[in-house]
Design a protein around this motif. Structure first.
Motif, PDB file in Angstrom:
ATOM      1  N   ASN A  47       0.842  -1.201   0.000  1.00 29.60           N
ATOM      2  CA  ASN A  47       0.000   0.000   0.000  1.00 29.60           C
ATOM      3  C   ASN A  47       0.878   1.252   0.000  1.00 29.60           C
ATOM      4  O   ASN A  47       2.011   1.241   0.502  1.00 29.60           O
ATOM      5  CB  ASN A  47      -0.994  -0.023   1.173  1.00 29.60           C
ATOM      6  CG  ASN A  47      -0.424   0.544   2.448  1.00 29.60           C
ATOM      7  OD1 ASN A  47      -0.367   1.745   2.643  1.00 29.60           O
ATOM      8  ND2 ASN A  47       0.006  -0.343   3.345  1.00 29.60           N
ATOM      9  N   VAL A  76       1.097   4.115   1.560  1.00 33.25           N
ATOM     10  CA  VAL A  76       1.602   4.691   2.807  1.00 33.25           C
ATOM     11  C   VAL A  76       2.746   3.849   3.353  1.00 33.25           C
ATOM     12  O   VAL A  76       3.765   4.379   3.825  1.00 33.25           O
ATOM     13  CB  VAL A  76       0.471   4.825   3.839  1.00 33.25           C
ATOM     14  CG1 VAL A  76       1.017   5.353   5.162  1.00 33.25           C
ATOM     15  CG2 VAL A  76      -0.617   5.755   3.319  1.00 33.25           C
ATOM     16  N   TYR A 131       6.552   5.037   3.896  1.00 36.39           N
ATOM     17  CA  TYR A 131       7.215   4.960   5.191  1.00 36.39           C
ATOM     18  C   TYR A 131       8.570   4.276   5.058  1.00 36.39           C
ATOM     19  O   TYR A 131       9.560   4.709   5.662  1.00 36.39           O
ATOM     20  CB  TYR A 131       6.355   4.204   6.202  1.00 36.39           C
ATOM     21  CG  TYR A 131       7.074   4.048   7.523  1.00 36.39           C
ATOM     22  CD1 TYR A 131       7.028   5.042   8.479  1.00 36.39           C
ATOM     23  CD2 TYR A 131       7.864   2.926   7.781  1.00 36.39           C
ATOM     24  CE1 TYR A 131       7.732   4.934   9.666  1.00 36.39           C
ATOM     25  CE2 TYR A 131       8.571   2.805   8.962  1.00 36.39           C
ATOM     26  CZ  TYR A 131       8.500   3.817   9.898  1.00 36.39           C
ATOM     27  OH  TYR A 131       9.212   3.706  11.063  1.00 36.39           O
ATOM     28  N   LEU A 179       4.481   4.807  12.314  1.00 35.48           N
ATOM     29  CA  LEU A 179       3.350   4.306  11.533  1.00 35.48           C
ATOM     30  C   LEU A 179       2.825   3.015  12.137  1.00 35.48           C
ATOM     31  O   LEU A 179       3.587   2.123  12.499  1.00 35.48           O
ATOM     32  CB  LEU A 179       3.792   4.047  10.086  1.00 35.48           C
ATOM     33  CG  LEU A 179       2.696   3.560   9.128  1.00 35.48           C
ATOM     34  CD1 LEU A 179       1.722   4.679   8.802  1.00 35.48           C
ATOM     35  CD2 LEU A 179       3.327   3.007   7.839  1.00 35.48           C
ATOM     36  N   ALA A 191       0.370   0.007  10.877  1.00 33.63           N
ATOM     37  CA  ALA A 191      -0.243  -0.536   9.666  1.00 33.63           C
ATOM     38  C   ALA A 191      -0.706  -1.960   9.950  1.00 33.63           C
ATOM     39  O   ALA A 191       0.032  -2.749  10.534  1.00 33.63           O
ATOM     40  CB  ALA A 191       0.749  -0.522   8.502  1.00 33.63           C
ATOM     41  N   GLN A 223       4.961  13.059   0.970  1.00 34.30           N
ATOM     42  CA  GLN A 223       3.509  12.941   0.904  1.00 34.30           C
ATOM     43  C   GLN A 223       2.970  12.186   2.116  1.00 34.30           C
ATOM     44  O   GLN A 223       1.876  12.463   2.596  1.00 34.30           O
ATOM     45  CB  GLN A 223       3.116  12.229  -0.389  1.00 34.30           C
ATOM     46  CG  GLN A 223       3.434  13.031  -1.647  1.00 34.30           C
ATOM     47  CD  GLN A 223       3.237  12.229  -2.918  1.00 34.30           C
ATOM     48  OE1 GLN A 223       2.530  11.235  -2.905  1.00 34.30           O
ATOM     49  NE2 GLN A 223       3.874  12.662  -3.995  1.00 34.30           N
ATOM     50  N   LEU A 224       3.728  11.222   2.609  1.00 35.22           N
ATOM     51  CA  LEU A 224       3.322  10.492   3.802  1.00 35.22           C
ATOM     52  C   LEU A 224       3.106  11.432   4.977  1.00 35.22           C
ATOM     53  O   LEU A 224       2.201  11.244   5.786  1.00 35.22           O
ATOM     54  CB  LEU A 224       4.376   9.442   4.158  1.00 35.22           C
ATOM     55  CG  LEU A 224       4.223   8.732   5.522  1.00 35.22           C
ATOM     56  CD1 LEU A 224       2.946   7.897   5.536  1.00 35.22           C
ATOM     57  CD2 LEU A 224       5.427   7.868   5.821  1.00 35.22           C
ATOM     58  N   THR A 264      -0.371  12.494   5.457  1.00 37.15           N
ATOM     59  CA  THR A 264      -1.394  11.461   5.555  1.00 37.15           C
ATOM     60  C   THR A 264      -1.682  11.139   7.013  1.00 37.15           C
ATOM     61  O   THR A 264      -0.789  10.739   7.756  1.00 37.15           O
ATOM     62  CB  THR A 264      -0.929  10.172   4.834  1.00 37.15           C
ATOM     63  OG1 THR A 264      -0.640  10.485   3.473  1.00 37.15           O
ATOM     64  CG2 THR A 264      -2.001   9.092   4.900  1.00 37.15           C
ATOM     65  N   TYR A 274      -4.485   9.016   8.038  1.00 32.91           N
ATOM     66  CA  TYR A 274      -4.728   7.579   8.044  1.00 32.91           C
ATOM     67  C   TYR A 274      -5.064   7.107   6.639  1.00 32.91           C
ATOM     68  O   TYR A 274      -5.401   7.896   5.755  1.00 32.91           O
ATOM     69  CB  TYR A 274      -5.826   7.188   9.039  1.00 32.91           C
ATOM     70  CG  TYR A 274      -7.239   7.602   8.653  1.00 32.91           C
ATOM     71  CD1 TYR A 274      -7.998   6.819   7.774  1.00 32.91           C
ATOM     72  CD2 TYR A 274      -7.833   8.736   9.191  1.00 32.91           C
ATOM     73  CE1 TYR A 274      -9.289   7.168   7.425  1.00 32.91           C
ATOM     74  CE2 TYR A 274      -9.124   9.096   8.851  1.00 32.91           C
ATOM     75  CZ  TYR A 274      -9.846   8.309   7.976  1.00 32.91           C
ATOM     76  OH  TYR A 274     -11.127   8.668   7.629  1.00 32.91           O
ATOM     77  N   TRP A 275      -4.964   5.799   6.459  1.00 28.87           N
ATOM     78  CA  TRP A 275      -5.219   5.175   5.164  1.00 28.87           C
ATOM     79  C   TRP A 275      -6.131   3.991   5.393  1.00 28.87           C
ATOM     80  O   TRP A 275      -5.990   3.241   6.360  1.00 28.87           O
ATOM     81  CB  TRP A 275      -3.904   4.712   4.539  1.00 28.87           C
ATOM     82  CG  TRP A 275      -4.050   3.800   3.347  1.00 28.87           C
ATOM     83  CD1 TRP A 275      -4.222   2.436   3.359  1.00 28.87           C
ATOM     84  CD2 TRP A 275      -4.028   4.179   1.975  1.00 28.87           C
ATOM     85  NE1 TRP A 275      -4.314   1.941   2.083  1.00 28.87           N
ATOM     86  CE2 TRP A 275      -4.198   2.993   1.207  1.00 28.87           C
ATOM     87  CE3 TRP A 275      -3.880   5.392   1.304  1.00 28.87           C
ATOM     88  CZ2 TRP A 275      -4.221   2.993  -0.178  1.00 28.87           C
ATOM     89  CZ3 TRP A 275      -3.899   5.388  -0.079  1.00 28.87           C
ATOM     90  CH2 TRP A 275      -4.066   4.207  -0.810  1.00 28.87           C
ATOM     91  N   CYS A 300      -3.958   2.126   8.111  1.00 31.82           N
ATOM     92  CA  CYS A 300      -2.708   2.743   8.588  1.00 31.82           C
ATOM     93  C   CYS A 300      -3.045   3.983   9.405  1.00 31.82           C
ATOM     94  O   CYS A 300      -3.973   4.730   9.066  1.00 31.82           O
ATOM     95  CB  CYS A 300      -1.803   3.152   7.425  1.00 31.82           C
ATOM     96  SG  CYS A 300      -1.250   1.819   6.362  1.00 31.82           S
ATOM     97  N   HIS A 307      -0.776   7.271  10.943  1.00 34.02           N
ATOM     98  CA  HIS A 307       0.540   7.900  10.951  1.00 34.02           C
ATOM     99  C   HIS A 307       0.598   8.939  12.068  1.00 34.02           C
ATOM    100  O   HIS A 307      -0.281   9.796  12.179  1.00 34.02           O
ATOM    101  CB  HIS A 307       0.808   8.578   9.607  1.00 34.02           C
ATOM    102  CG  HIS A 307       2.120   9.278   9.532  1.00 34.02           C
ATOM    103  ND1 HIS A 307       2.283  10.536   9.038  1.00 34.02           N
ATOM    104  CD2 HIS A 307       3.369   8.881   9.917  1.00 34.02           C
ATOM    105  CE1 HIS A 307       3.538  10.897   9.105  1.00 34.02           C
ATOM    106  NE2 HIS A 307       4.218   9.906   9.643  1.00 34.02           N
TER     107      HIS A 307
END
Length: 342
Positions: free
Chosen positions: A65, A67, A71, A188, A190, A259-260, A263, A265-266, A336, A338
């Motif tokens: 994924n 994210v 990471y 993170l 996940a 970009q992370l 973020t 959450y995912w 996820c 973060h």
């Protein structure tokens, strides 16, 4: 490398966290008998890897994924600049397949293995040691993860991973929050888990077999939280984590790692369908990975007549190939959280 165990021997000796969890069971979550889960995983630990087709694919979804990939890029850069290894916790590590995969991407990591089953932990240690040696293993913990996370809330990790374990939790919302609070700044969490609709073919045929045998229909298996519940819990976990700063690491703007940082959450949902040569093979797979019914207070009638009816209905409805080949569908998700940093 330390070995810890946490198994309350009776209700009077159980830690206070157990009472908190018991009172926090979500209304739609069926109560899991953790001791039965432990016994079944212990019994099949030596052969578990022969039957984990769905678990392997869930690990692949977790690591692929966006994210997670971002990471890994971020932490590889951090190691290059600061020589700082990632501190990783694997919740419900099983036989160590997830850690074996992540060590390929983050080889200079220290890992802590947490599982309900001591026999699973033995398999995980052997697998990881054969790949990377013992020095990367910091802790080995045989415990109920829900209790352990609450009792050890002071511990912090850069990366907390869990694949196909959250469905065994009686209070997933509280456990998700406890795990997210155990992250270092920029860390993170996940995980993968099962969703409603998993093995729907089997559930349909069980209901038909109950009707044929004139049994009172009893739902078999667990009632998994749905995606809307999980996304709400993920959002709440983010709200409860302060935004902090990560010092000493320069990030290239526009990169996946940068970009992370934006973020919170995912969440993604997936449907995976597998073929089995017959109904018996499907049921064997389910039993061998410890996924047989482990509910705390249900008794399901099973007889030769009922099993014959189950097989007949499955072949009538879901045959997908030659002779007795059938299909089974799993609905799974990747989540996820973060720990945002400035």
């Amino acid at each position: 490398m330390k070995l810890h165990q946490l198994f309350p021997t009776n209700k009077d000796q159980a830690p206070s966290a157990m009472n908190l969890l018991r009172n926090d069971v979500a209304p739609h979550v069926t109560v899991i008998d953790k001791r039965l889960v432990k016994r079944r995983f212990d019994r099949h630990a030596h052969e578990y890897d022969k039957y984990i087709d769905i678990q392997r694919d869930m690990i692949r979804l977790l690591l692929d994924n966006p994210v997670m990939r971002a990471y890994i890029e971020l932490h590889q850069r951090k190691y290059e600049q600061l020589q700082a290894p990632a501190a990783i916790l694997d919740i419900g590590c099983g036989t160590g397949s997830l850690m074996a995969a992540i060590l390929g991407a983050l080889p200079r990591s220290t890992i802590s293995l947490l599982d309900l089953s001591p026999n699973m932990l033995q398999q995980a240690v052997a697998k990881i040691t054969s790949l990377a040696g013992q020095d990367c293993i910091k802790d080995i913990v045989a415990a109920d993860a829900e209790l352990w996370l609450m009792e050890n809330a002071y511990l912090r990790y850069d990366l907390i991973l869990s694949s196909a374990a959250f469905q065994w939790f009686n209070a997933p919302q509280r456990t998700l929050l406890a795990a997210s609070k155990s992250l270092h700044p920029g860390g993170l969490l996940a995980f993968t888990t099962f969703l409603p609709g998993t093995l729907q073919e089997l559930h349909d045929c069980c209901a038909a077999a109950d009707q044929y045998c004139q049994y009172e229909h009893t739902a078999r298996g667990q009632n998994y939280p749905d995606g809307s519940s999980w996304t709400r819990w993920l959002d709440e976990a983010c709200v409860n984590m302060p935004v902090t700063s990560t010092e000493g690491v320069s990030i290239v703007r526009g990169s996946a790692a940068s970009q992370l940082l934006q973020t919170r959450y995912w969440w993604s949902e997936h449907e995976l369908t597998y073929r089995y040569p017959n109904v018996e093979t499907l049921l064997q797979h389910i039993r061998r990975v410890g996924a047989g019914n482990s509910l705390a207070s249900q008794s399901m009638p099973v007889s030769k007549k009922w099993l014959h009816a189950l097989k007949h209905e499955y072949l009538k409805r879901y045959r997908c190939g030659a002779v007795e080949e059938i299909q089974a569908t799993y609905r799974v998700a990747v989540g996820c959280v973060h720990a945002l940093s400035n």
